[in-house]
Design an enzyme around this catalytic site. Structure first.
Site, PDB file in Angstrom:
ATOM      1  NE  ARG A   1     -10.120  -2.772  -2.825  1.00  0.00           N
ATOM      2  CZ  ARG A   1      -9.619  -2.150  -1.749  1.00  0.00           C
ATOM      3  NH1 ARG A   1      -8.458  -2.510  -1.253  1.00  0.00           N
ATOM      4  NH2 ARG A   1     -10.272  -1.155  -1.190  1.00  0.00           N
TER       5      ARG A   1
ATOM      6  CE1 TYR B   1      -9.632   3.054   6.545  1.00  0.00           C
ATOM      7  CE2 TYR B   1      -8.767   4.305   8.393  1.00  0.00           C
ATOM      8  CZ  TYR B   1      -8.646   3.846   7.107  1.00  0.00           C
ATOM      9  OH  TYR B   1      -7.535   4.169   6.374  1.00  0.00           O
ATOM     10  CE  LYS B   2      -8.094  -0.074   4.977  1.00  0.00           C
ATOM     11  NZ  LYS B   2      -6.639  -0.087   4.808  1.00  0.00           N
TER      12      LYS B   2
ATOM     13  CG  PHE C   1      -2.013   0.979   1.198  1.00  0.00           C
ATOM     14  CD1 PHE C   1      -3.192   0.687   0.543  1.00  0.00           C
ATOM     15  CD2 PHE C   1      -1.893   2.208   1.826  1.00  0.00           C
ATOM     16  CE1 PHE C   1      -4.239   1.603   0.508  1.00  0.00           C
ATOM     17  CE2 PHE C   1      -2.932   3.135   1.792  1.00  0.00           C
ATOM     18  CZ  PHE C   1      -4.108   2.834   1.137  1.00  0.00           C
TER      19      PHE C   1
ATOM     20  CG  ASP D   1      -0.357  -2.243   7.351  1.00  0.00           C
ATOM     21  OD1 ASP D   1      -1.445  -2.570   7.861  1.00  0.00           O
ATOM     22  OD2 ASP D   1      -0.159  -1.133   6.820  1.00  0.00           O
TER      23      ASP D   1
HETATM   24  C1  LIG Z   1      -6.021   1.129   4.659  1.00  0.00           C
HETATM   25  C2  LIG Z   1      -4.558   1.019   4.779  1.00  0.00           C
HETATM   26  C3  LIG Z   1      -3.821   2.029   5.380  1.00  0.00           C
HETATM   27  C4  LIG Z   1      -4.505   3.282   5.837  1.00  0.00           C
HETATM   28  O1  LIG Z   1      -3.673   4.151   6.502  1.00  0.00           O
HETATM   29  P1  LIG Z   1      -4.277   5.471   7.141  1.00  0.00           P
HETATM   30  O2  LIG Z   1      -3.176   6.038   7.906  1.00  0.00           O
HETATM   31  O3  LIG Z   1      -5.459   5.052   7.966  1.00  0.00           O
HETATM   32  O4  LIG Z   1      -4.760   6.345   6.038  1.00  0.00           O
HETATM   33  C5  LIG Z   1      -2.444   1.845   5.515  1.00  0.00           C
HETATM   34  N1  LIG Z   1      -1.845   0.724   5.067  1.00  0.00           N
HETATM   35  C6  LIG Z   1      -2.551  -0.267   4.477  1.00  0.00           C
HETATM   36  C7  LIG Z   1      -1.844  -1.498   4.015  1.00  0.00           C
HETATM   37  C8  LIG Z   1      -3.915  -0.145   4.302  1.00  0.00           C
HETATM   38  O5  LIG Z   1      -4.606  -1.116   3.704  1.00  0.00           O
END
Ligand SMILES: *Cc1c(COP(=O)(O)O)cnc(C)c1O
Length: 424
Positions: free
Chosen positions: A383, A222-223, A128, A197
């Protein structure tokens, strides 16, 4: 599979009652819980109580009387149960990006002390972007190098130059899940630390941080934890590492005694030093309701049972799509052991408007643009995230059927489905 067979699976599903915890708009098939989880029914009343009583009436006293001060630890202990961490080892704070900065910095400090010749952070090219940006900035600041490779090149990259292996457990685009135990062991054998992560793992797939040999972990609220838009994130350090270094954002909430107001920083013991500033009480209250919806599965078999249902849902959807939509290619792994809780498809030209046309039919997935800088990642992705807490087998069946109809009718060609919006 027929639609009646999908309905029969729902009738036999012991996890089906968990859906009642959610406030889902009628008629909507929501396949985007990997981006923003659904609102739990308990959240609005709980947040209202915090606003009206704890804030409105009790005011400043609530830091003590309503337990506001302990929220990062209390909600952290609940999330710990979902990822194989012990009580007192995980706290909720800040965002995933910020927490990654803290743990990656701590890991680099450890490497600097123990193995000073190692100057590389190794990660996956398709990780990401925010994770890669944070690593890039830390590498610049500290004179390290960020080395990006494809998944199958990871073992070879774990050499005498590697200080930290930084990976996202389930890839956000492809849905591919790494073998955390195998890669952590490989990294440890090579003398490197691991940062995991768990953004697409916590609440979606079983994770066992201790058994799998992780050194540091972070994840998203939030996921699959259903904490609401912008919910705070979580951070874990293995207890043997937690006190070795300061994390770089040494704020007063990570001080051993914030209310002594002393001018010098003395870090709190354990993971509490990973806190920075004042906790976001309203957001934490909402996140706790979301985490509780996942913990509600514990009497029904917990994450193992949720995983079985998630795999059955993603398999059903992938099978139906492959049987009825020949223009789509399955990108996420067919092999259960390598698939997270999402199904990713590619279409050579029209991924974006097809997703928009599906949303027009109340089937919500999302679109992730291809990475044109790299041939292997260049395809655009449709997705679909599957949250077993609130999705039914008939939803997976209906979503595949709607997708077939969108493609066969050509309705994705309508101009309104081809206007690219800011958030895809
Ligand atoms: C959703 C996600 C994030 C989100 O990071 P924020 O700091 O909340 O914007 C980070 N890393 C991964 C791999 C994600 O899927």
């Amino acid at each position: 599979m027929t639609r009646d067979e999908a309905l029969a699976l729902d009738a036999a599903d012991a996890l089906a009652p968990l859906r009642e915890q959610f406030s889902l708009p009628p008629g909507l098939i929501y396949l985007d819980g990997n981006s923003l989880g659904v609102l739990p029914k308990a959240t609005a009343a709980r947040v209202q109580q915090v606003v009206q009583q704890e804030w409105g009436v009790d005011l400043i006293r609530s830091w003590n009387t309503a337990g506001w001060m302990d929220l990062p630890q209390r909600v952290g202990d609940k999330i710990a149960r979902l990822v194989g961490a012990g009580p007192g080892e995980l706290v909720v704070a800040d965002s995933t990006s910020v927490n990654l900065f803290k743990v990656l910095s701590a890991a680099l400090s450890m490497a600097q002390a123990d193995t000073p010749k190692r100057k590389r952070i190794v990660s996956e090219r398709s990780n990401f972007p925010t994770d890669l940006y944070i690593a890039e900035s830390l590498a610049r600041e500290r004179g390290h190098e960020l080395v990006l490779v494809d998944a199958d090149e990871l073992p070879a990259a774990l050499d005498e130059h590697c200080a930290v292996l930084m990976l996202t457990h389930v890839n956000y685009r492809s849905g591919r899940m790494h073998d955390m135990a195998a890669l952590s062991r490989m990294a440890a054998d090579a003398g490197a630390l691991t940062v995991w992560d768990l953004a697409h793992s916590a609440g979606a797939v079983p994770v066992d941080l201790h058994t799998d040999g992780a050194d540091f972990a972070i994840g998203c609220g939030y996921k699959y934890l259903n904490g609401g838009p912008g919910a705070p994130a979580f951070v874990w350090a293995h207890p043997r590492h937690a006190e070795r270094f300061w994390q770089p954002l040494a704020g007063w909430m990570g001080h051993v005694a914030p209310f002594e107001f002393s001018p010098g920083y003395r870090p709190a013991p354990g993971i509490a030093r990973y806190l920075c500033g004042t906790p976001a009480v309203l957001s934490l209250a909402a996140l706790e309701c979301g985490v509780d919806t996942v913990l509600a599965a514990e009497p029904l078999g917990g994450m193992a049972a949720l995983r079985r249902k998630s795999l059955a849902l993603t398999r059903l959807f992938a099978d139906q799509v492959q049987a009825s939509c020949p223009s789509l290619t399955l990108v996420s792994p067919r092999d259960d052991a390598q698939r997270g809780s999402q199904v990713c498809l590619s279409h050579p030209q029209v991924a974006y408007p097809v997703v928009q046309a599906l949303i027009g039919r109340s089937v919500i997935g999302d679109f992730r643009a291809g990475d044109t800088s790299h041939p292997a990642g260049a395809v655009d992705i449709l997705r679909f995230g599957f949250t077993p807490l609130y999705l039914r087998f008939v939803d997976a069946w209906d979503a595949a059927e709607q997708l077939r109809q969108v493609l066969e009718s050509g309705e994705w060609q309508r101009p309104e489905f081809n206007q690219r919006q800011a958030v895809t």
